[in-house]
Design a protein around this motif. Structure first.
Motif, PDB file in Angstrom:
ATOM      1  N   THR A 208      11.365   6.391  35.476  1.00 13.75           N
ATOM      2  CA  THR A 208      11.562   5.766  37.160  1.00 13.75           C
ATOM      3  C   THR A 208      11.316   7.131  38.002  1.00 13.75           C
ATOM      4  OG1 THR A 208      13.811   5.707  37.143  1.00 13.75           O
ATOM      5  CG2 THR A 208      12.712   3.822  36.357  1.00 13.75           C
ATOM      6  N   PHE A 209      11.041   6.941  39.139  1.00 16.23           N
ATOM      7  CA  PHE A 209      11.207   7.953  40.262  1.00 16.23           C
ATOM      8  C   PHE A 209      11.646   7.524  41.473  1.00 16.23           C
ATOM      9  CE2 PHE A 209       8.144   9.346  36.879  1.00 16.23           C
ATOM     10  CZ  PHE A 209       8.469  10.507  36.839  1.00 16.23           C
ATOM     11  N   TYR A 210      12.508   6.670  41.709  1.00 15.50           N
ATOM     12  CA  TYR A 210      13.095   6.360  42.831  1.00 15.50           C
ATOM     13  C   TYR A 210      13.494   7.421  43.696  1.00 15.50           C
ATOM     14  CZ  TYR A 210      13.033   1.410  41.038  1.00 15.50           C
ATOM     15  OH  TYR A 210      12.635   0.327  40.490  1.00 15.50           O
ATOM     16  N   ALA A 211      14.357   8.323  43.202  1.00 17.68           N
ATOM     17  CA  ALA A 211      14.919   9.392  44.044  1.00 17.68           C
ATOM     18  C   ALA A 211      13.953  10.219  44.844  1.00 17.68           C
ATOM     19  CB  ALA A 211      15.773  10.411  43.251  1.00 17.68           C
ATOM     20  N   ILE A 212      12.592  10.723  43.847  1.00 17.79           N
ATOM     21  CA  ILE A 212      11.579  11.506  44.429  1.00 17.79           C
ATOM     22  C   ILE A 212      10.848  10.703  45.463  1.00 17.79           C
ATOM     23  CG2 ILE A 212       9.388  12.387  43.660  1.00 17.79           C
ATOM     24  CD1 ILE A 212      10.661  13.699  41.336  1.00 17.79           C
ATOM     25  N   THR A 213      10.622   9.427  45.189  1.00 17.77           N
ATOM     26  CA  THR A 213       9.909   8.605  46.126  1.00 17.77           C
ATOM     27  C   THR A 213      10.773   8.562  47.202  1.00 17.77           C
ATOM     28  OG1 THR A 213       8.825   7.234  44.267  1.00 17.77           O
ATOM     29  CG2 THR A 213       8.795   6.142  46.513  1.00 17.77           C
ATOM     30  N   LEU A 214      11.854   8.259  47.377  1.00 21.07           N
ATOM     31  CA  LEU A 214      12.730   8.037  48.438  1.00 21.07           C
ATOM     32  C   LEU A 214      12.982   9.328  49.246  1.00 21.07           C
ATOM     33  CD1 LEU A 214      15.536   5.659  47.158  1.00 21.07           C
ATOM     34  CD2 LEU A 214      13.689   5.151  48.843  1.00 21.07           C
ATOM     35  N   SER A 215      12.691  10.361  48.616  1.00 27.78           N
ATOM     36  CA  SER A 215      12.961  11.664  49.097  1.00 27.78           C
ATOM     37  C   SER A 215      11.641  11.907  49.889  1.00 27.78           C
ATOM     38  CB  SER A 215      13.028  12.916  47.858  1.00 27.78           C
ATOM     39  OG  SER A 215      12.693  14.100  48.470  1.00 27.78           O
ATOM     40  N   ILE A 216      10.502  11.686  49.551  1.00 27.17           N
ATOM     41  CA  ILE A 216       9.318  11.860  50.046  1.00 27.17           C
ATOM     42  C   ILE A 216       9.369  10.946  51.272  1.00 27.17           C
ATOM     43  CG2 ILE A 216       6.628  11.159  50.186  1.00 27.17           C
ATOM     44  CD1 ILE A 216       6.819  12.150  46.952  1.00 27.17           C
ATOM     45  N   VAL A 217       9.671   9.848  51.287  1.00 30.27           N
ATOM     46  CA  VAL A 217       9.668   9.283  52.617  1.00 30.27           C
ATOM     47  C   VAL A 217      10.791   9.476  53.609  1.00 30.27           C
ATOM     48  CG1 VAL A 217      10.062   6.702  53.495  1.00 30.27           C
ATOM     49  CG2 VAL A 217       9.010   6.977  51.277  1.00 30.27           C
ATOM     50  N   PHE A 218      11.782   9.561  53.123  1.00 29.71           N
ATOM     51  CA  PHE A 218      13.060   9.846  54.254  1.00 29.71           C
ATOM     52  C   PHE A 218      12.939  11.051  54.668  1.00 29.71           C
ATOM     53  CE2 PHE A 218      14.402   5.794  52.430  1.00 29.71           C
ATOM     54  CZ  PHE A 218      14.580   4.958  53.686  1.00 29.71           C
ATOM     55  N   SER A 219      12.785  12.314  53.697  1.00 33.71           N
ATOM     56  CA  SER A 219      12.691  13.411  54.381  1.00 33.71           C
ATOM     57  C   SER A 219      11.462  13.936  55.286  1.00 33.71           C
ATOM     58  CB  SER A 219      12.563  14.669  53.248  1.00 33.71           C
ATOM     59  OG  SER A 219      11.525  14.435  52.387  1.00 33.71           O
ATOM     60  N   PHE A 220      10.426  12.804  55.109  1.00 35.97           N
ATOM     61  CA  PHE A 220       9.343  12.978  56.223  1.00 35.97           C
ATOM     62  C   PHE A 220       9.791  12.716  57.501  1.00 35.97           C
ATOM     63  CE2 PHE A 220       5.577  11.152  58.170  1.00 35.97           C
ATOM     64  CZ  PHE A 220       4.660  12.220  58.060  1.00 35.97           C
ATOM     65  N   ILE A 221      10.787  11.428  57.247  1.00 39.81           N
ATOM     66  CA  ILE A 221      11.361  10.852  58.599  1.00 39.81           C
ATOM     67  C   ILE A 221      12.293  12.245  59.228  1.00 39.81           C
ATOM     68  CG2 ILE A 221      12.919   9.398  59.339  1.00 39.81           C
ATOM     69  CD1 ILE A 221      11.941   7.356  57.611  1.00 39.81           C
ATOM     70  N   ILE A 222      12.935  12.773  58.393  1.00 44.57           N
ATOM     71  CA  ILE A 222      13.757  13.972  58.903  1.00 44.57           C
ATOM     72  C   ILE A 222      13.043  15.143  59.580  1.00 44.57           C
ATOM     73  CG2 ILE A 222      15.171  16.102  58.038  1.00 44.57           C
ATOM     74  CD1 ILE A 222      16.584  13.909  56.176  1.00 44.57           C
ATOM     75  N   ASP A 223      11.918  15.268  58.750  1.00 40.94           N
ATOM     76  CA  ASP A 223      10.990  16.182  59.369  1.00 40.94           C
ATOM     77  C   ASP A 223      10.448  15.830  60.656  1.00 40.94           C
ATOM     78  OD1 ASP A 223      10.842  18.268  57.493  1.00 40.94           O
ATOM     79  OD2 ASP A 223       9.383  17.433  56.328  1.00 40.94           O
ATOM     80  N   ILE A 224       9.995  14.742  61.082  1.00 40.61           N
ATOM     81  CA  ILE A 224       9.585  14.201  62.206  1.00 40.61           C
ATOM     82  C   ILE A 224      10.652  14.191  63.302  1.00 40.61           C
ATOM     83  CG2 ILE A 224       8.886  11.947  63.647  1.00 40.61           C
ATOM     84  CD1 ILE A 224       7.260  11.386  60.828  1.00 40.61           C
ATOM     85  N   ILE A 225      11.874  13.708  62.810  1.00 47.08           N
ATOM     86  CA  ILE A 225      12.820  13.647  63.949  1.00 47.08           C
ATOM     87  C   ILE A 225      13.626  14.636  64.226  1.00 47.08           C
ATOM     88  CG2 ILE A 225      14.972  12.233  64.448  1.00 47.08           C
ATOM     89  CD1 ILE A 225      14.087   9.975  62.742  1.00 47.08           C
ATOM     90  N   TYR A 226      13.787  15.479  63.426  1.00 48.67           N
ATOM     91  CA  TYR A 226      15.102  16.440  63.565  1.00 48.67           C
ATOM     92  C   TYR A 226      14.400  18.049  63.365  1.00 48.67           C
ATOM     93  CZ  TYR A 226      18.321  12.797  62.449  1.00 48.67           C
ATOM     94  OH  TYR A 226      18.927  11.834  62.644  1.00 48.67           O
ATOM     95  N   THR A 227      13.052  18.339  63.162  1.00 45.88           N
ATOM     96  CA  THR A 227      12.580  19.436  62.688  1.00 45.88           C
ATOM     97  C   THR A 227      11.285  19.832  63.499  1.00 45.88           C
ATOM     98  OG1 THR A 227      11.358  19.237  60.930  1.00 45.88           O
ATOM     99  CG2 THR A 227      13.581  19.876  60.470  1.00 45.88           C
ATOM    100  N   ASP A 228      10.810  21.083  63.908  1.00 45.23           N
ATOM    101  CA  ASP A 228       9.712  21.324  64.550  1.00 45.23           C
ATOM    102  C   ASP A 228       8.488  21.328  63.613  1.00 45.23           C
ATOM    103  OD1 ASP A 228      11.059  21.352  67.079  1.00 45.23           O
ATOM    104  OD2 ASP A 228      11.506  23.540  66.662  1.00 45.23           O
TER     105      ASP A 228
END
Length: 180
Positions: free
Chosen positions: A58-78
């Motif tokens: 299973t790859f739940y952590a990696i899948t969630l990492s891609i989705v939610f770190s993309f949100i972090i990139d959009i919201i909190y970083t340049d």
């Protein structure tokens, strides 16, 4: 219950992304003015998902990492993609290491120290390569890396107390019991 568990983990990830933003606006107690503390709550939680929830296929952590770190990139970083790359690569490394290690408190905190350190250093080098900041290595490890790792290890200890048994129980329900 079995089908809801991935959604519950995703909901926790979403709440941790919001909590990271709230904590970044607060003055943390016992933190010197010249320290720069970065909260990696989502990443620490995903390390725990990798350690206590994941199975070999299973790859739940990696899948969630891609989705939610993309949100972090959009919201909190340049720069979009830095956190996605760093979180995903380091989580994959944690996943490989966990095939050789057992799941317990010491290993969880050790993985937190190693993974948060590696992730933050990788983010520092990526930002230096694309010239987002011009922090020297000496300033970086003294004022950002050490306080960030300490803060996230404390966070990891709290998350371990709150979530480790729950993630283990959810793993048993999700992967070993039939749906009731």
């Amino acid at each position: 219950m079995k089908r809801m568990i991935p959604y519950l983990i995703a909901l926790i990830c979403f709440l941790l992304v919001i909590l990271e933003g709230i904590v970044s606006l607060m003055d943390l107690p016992l933190v010197k003015e010249d320290w720069l503390v970065v909260s990696h709550f989502l990443f620490v939680f995903l390390i725990f998902v990798t350690i206590f929830f994941e199975k070999e296929n299973t790859f739940y952590a990696i899948t969630l990492s891609i989705v939610f770190s993309f949100i972090i990139d959009i919201i909190y970083t340049d720069v979009i993609g830095v956190y996605v790359f760093a979180y995903t690569v380091i989580l994959y490394g944690v996943r490989i290491l966990m095939k050789m290690l057992q799941s317990n408190l010491i290993i969880a905190l050790l993985m937190t120290v190693i993974a948060v350190t590696a992730t933050d250093i990788l983010i520092f080098f990526l930002y230096n390569i694309i010239q987002v900041h011009d922090l020297s290595w000496h300033e970086y490890w003294r004022y950002r890396l050490i306080p960030t790792v300490l803060w996230n290890v404390i966070t990891g200890a709290v998350m371990y107390a709150l979530l480790a048994k729950r993630l283990t129980r959810w793993s048993v329900i999700k992967f070993e019991r039939s749906d009731r």
